[in-house]
Design a protein around this motif. Sequence first.
Motif, mmCIF file in Angstrom:
data_model
loop_
_atom_site.group_PDB
_atom_site.id
_atom_site.type_symbol
_atom_site.label_atom_id
_atom_site.label_comp_id
_atom_site.label_asym_id
_atom_site.label_seq_id
_atom_site.Cartn_x
_atom_site.Cartn_y
_atom_site.Cartn_z
ATOM 1 N N TRP A 170 0.843 -1.196 0.000
ATOM 2 C CA TRP A 170 0.000 0.000 0.000
ATOM 3 C C TRP A 170 0.882 1.252 0.000
ATOM 4 O O TRP A 170 1.267 1.744 -1.040
ATOM 5 N N THR A 171 1.185 1.749 1.186
ATOM 6 C CA THR A 171 1.943 3.005 1.282
ATOM 7 C C THR A 171 3.447 2.790 1.257
ATOM 8 O O THR A 171 4.205 3.757 1.161
ATOM 9 N N ASP A 172 3.911 1.543 1.362
ATOM 10 C CA ASP A 172 5.338 1.267 1.227
ATOM 11 C C ASP A 172 5.682 1.258 -0.257
ATOM 12 O O ASP A 172 5.852 0.216 -0.888
ATOM 13 N N ASN A 173 5.768 2.459 -0.792
ATOM 14 C CA ASN A 173 5.935 2.668 -2.228
ATOM 15 C C ASN A 173 6.802 3.919 -2.385
ATOM 16 O O ASN A 173 6.400 5.005 -1.947
ATOM 17 N N ASP A 174 7.964 3.791 -2.967
ATOM 18 C CA ASP A 174 8.900 4.917 -3.038
ATOM 19 C C ASP A 174 8.310 6.137 -3.728
ATOM 20 O O ASP A 174 8.574 7.280 -3.329
ATOM 21 N N ILE A 175 7.514 5.914 -4.754
ATOM 22 C CA ILE A 175 6.900 7.054 -5.466
ATOM 23 C C ILE A 175 5.955 7.804 -4.540
ATOM 24 O O ILE A 175 5.998 9.037 -4.441
ATOM 25 N N LEU A 176 5.095 7.069 -3.819
ATOM 26 C CA LEU A 176 4.143 7.707 -2.910
ATOM 27 C C LEU A 176 4.838 8.338 -1.711
ATOM 28 O O LEU A 176 4.442 9.410 -1.242
ATOM 29 N N LEU A 177 5.870 7.675 -1.191
ATOM 30 C CA LEU A 177 6.601 8.229 -0.050
ATOM 31 C C LEU A 177 7.293 9.537 -0.442
ATOM 32 O O LEU A 177 7.252 10.524 0.312
ATOM 33 N N ASN A 178 7.890 9.564 -1.622
ATOM 34 C CA ASN A 178 8.521 10.801 -2.107
ATOM 35 C C ASN A 178 7.477 11.898 -2.335
ATOM 36 O O ASN A 178 7.710 13.063 -2.016
ATOM 37 N N LYS A 179 6.332 11.500 -2.871
ATOM 38 C CA LYS A 179 5.256 12.466 -3.127
ATOM 39 C C LYS A 179 4.758 13.086 -1.826
ATOM 40 O O LYS A 179 4.548 14.307 -1.744
ATOM 41 N N LEU A 180 4.592 12.259 -0.801
ATOM 42 C CA LEU A 180 4.140 12.771 0.490
ATOM 43 C C LEU A 180 5.194 13.670 1.118
ATOM 44 O O LEU A 180 4.881 14.753 1.636
ATOM 45 N N ALA A 181 6.442 13.257 1.075
ATOM 46 C CA ALA A 181 7.526 14.066 1.654
ATOM 47 C C ALA A 181 7.599 15.437 0.988
ATOM 48 O O ALA A 181 7.717 16.467 1.667
ATOM 49 N N GLU A 182 7.518 15.467 -0.324
ATOM 50 C CA GLU A 182 7.574 16.740 -1.047
ATOM 51 C C GLU A 182 6.344 17.599 -0.754
ATOM 52 O O GLU A 182 6.446 18.826 -0.678
ATOM 53 N N PHE A 183 5.201 16.941 -0.570
ATOM 54 C CA PHE A 183 3.975 17.678 -0.257
ATOM 55 C C PHE A 183 4.081 18.353 1.108
ATOM 56 O O PHE A 183 3.627 19.493 1.293
ATOM 57 N N LEU A 184 4.666 17.655 2.067
ATOM 58 C CA LEU A 184 4.743 18.172 3.444
ATOM 59 C C LEU A 184 5.831 19.226 3.626
ATOM 60 O O LEU A 184 5.763 20.042 4.550
ATOM 61 N N LYS A 185 6.810 19.193 2.771
ATOM 62 C CA LYS A 185 8.009 20.025 2.918
ATOM 63 C C LYS A 185 7.737 21.516 3.175
ATOM 64 O O LYS A 185 8.387 22.124 4.030
ATOM 65 N N PRO A 186 6.787 22.153 2.492
ATOM 66 C CA PRO A 186 6.592 23.601 2.688
ATOM 67 C C PRO A 186 5.897 23.990 3.998
ATOM 68 O O PRO A 186 5.902 25.169 4.360
ATOM 69 N N TYR A 187 5.281 23.041 4.704
ATOM 70 C CA TYR A 187 4.485 23.392 5.888
ATOM 71 C C TYR A 187 5.376 23.724 7.078
ATOM 72 O O TYR A 187 6.107 22.871 7.582
ATOM 73 N N ARG A 188 5.273 24.957 7.554
ATOM 74 C CA ARG A 188 6.090 25.408 8.682
ATOM 75 C C ARG A 188 5.587 24.874 10.019
ATOM 76 O O ARG A 188 6.336 24.818 10.986
ATOM 77 N N CYS A 189 4.308 24.496 10.082
ATOM 78 C CA CYS A 189 3.734 24.017 11.358
ATOM 79 C C CYS A 189 4.223 22.617 11.711
ATOM 80 O O CYS A 189 4.147 22.205 12.872
ATOM 81 N N ILE A 190 4.755 21.884 10.720
ATOM 82 C CA ILE A 190 5.162 20.495 10.943
ATOM 83 C C ILE A 190 6.520 20.445 11.649
ATOM 84 O O ILE A 190 7.536 20.882 11.094
ATOM 85 N N GLU A 223 12.448 -3.881 8.789
ATOM 86 C CA GLU A 223 13.310 -2.793 9.250
ATOM 87 C C GLU A 223 13.966 -2.092 8.057
ATOM 88 O O GLU A 223 14.139 -0.874 8.060
ATOM 89 N N GLU A 224 14.306 -2.872 7.050
ATOM 90 C CA GLU A 224 14.958 -2.316 5.859
ATOM 91 C C GLU A 224 14.045 -1.318 5.148
ATOM 92 O O GLU A 224 14.480 -0.231 4.764
ATOM 93 N N ARG A 225 12.774 -1.688 5.000
ATOM 94 C CA ARG A 225 11.834 -0.797 4.309
ATOM 95 C C ARG A 225 11.470 0.422 5.170
ATOM 96 O O ARG A 225 11.240 1.502 4.643
ATOM 97 N N LEU A 226 11.437 0.244 6.478
ATOM 98 C CA LEU A 226 11.199 1.393 7.360
ATOM 99 C C LEU A 226 12.364 2.372 7.254
ATOM 100 O O LEU A 226 12.159 3.592 7.178
ATOM 101 N N HIS A 227 13.583 1.841 7.235
ATOM 102 C CA HIS A 227 14.770 2.687 7.082
ATOM 103 C C HIS A 227 14.730 3.425 5.747
ATOM 104 O O HIS A 227 15.058 4.618 5.664
ATOM 105 N N ASN A 228 14.296 2.744 4.707
ATOM 106 C CA ASN A 228 14.165 3.356 3.385
ATOM 107 C C ASN A 228 13.207 4.539 3.420
ATOM 108 O O ASN A 228 13.499 5.610 2.875
ATOM 109 N N ALA A 229 12.067 4.352 4.074
ATOM 110 C CA ALA A 229 11.076 5.431 4.172
ATOM 111 C C ALA A 229 11.651 6.615 4.946
ATOM 112 O O ALA A 229 11.463 7.780 4.556
#
Length: 240
Positions: A170-190, A223-229
């Motif tokens: 499901w969410t263990d997907n490099d494309i989706l993880l990168n998409k979420l990270a880039e989406f969150l990046k501009p938020y100063r409240c995080i 653990e390997e995939r968690l580290h990747n994320a």
Amino acid sequence: MKANIHSLESFGTVDGPGIRFVIFLQGCPLRCVYCHNPDTWDKNHEGKYQLTPEELLAEVSKYKSFIAKGGVTVTGGEPLMQAKFVKEFFLLCRENGIHTALDTSGAMFTQPVKDALDVTDLVMLDIKSIDVIQHKELTGAKIDNTLKCLNYLEENNIPTWIRHVVMPGWTDNDILLNKLAEFLKPYRCIEKVELLPYHKMGVNKYEQLGIDYRPGDLPALSEERLHNAREIFSRAGLKV
């Protein structure tokens, strides 16, 4: 006003900073594939406690010395199904110098929800998936209210932690993880992102309730995939 409370935990260490008194409210509008608390879904099911804000504060106060460097966390279920109660309880906590945290999916976005967010010291916002189609498949609901909640937190400078379950297939997907990270990046409240590995600890509850466990034999996240994320979010400049 009384809350329908599923359970209480007096010594929580994974639901916000420090040692915390954790309140699990009854009821949730989502049906997440990986949910480990299906016993909290039914908002009409009577929880273990029915307490007023004052009664709950009295219970919390018994442990005030233990949670002095932590605080209280209200979770669920989805706590914002009882948003008016959350607001009143958090106001009492604020008057008594107790730090408050709210663990929510942001699945509801109403005026009472905004009122509750306004008096919360820390919001832990669960983003289930950044992909709109997958979010609906994963939770049974659209992502719209979650994103409205996040924008409200940003507009009002409310400290926020993002929580995201990394689930194989499901969410263990490099494309989706990168998409979420880039989406969150501009938020100063995080302030940080908590990546939670999918586990199977709630499977027995499904058996007890006679509900099919949709992931079936899906293995826990390695653990390997968690580290990747974690690496993906760190590279985006987010604290993980």
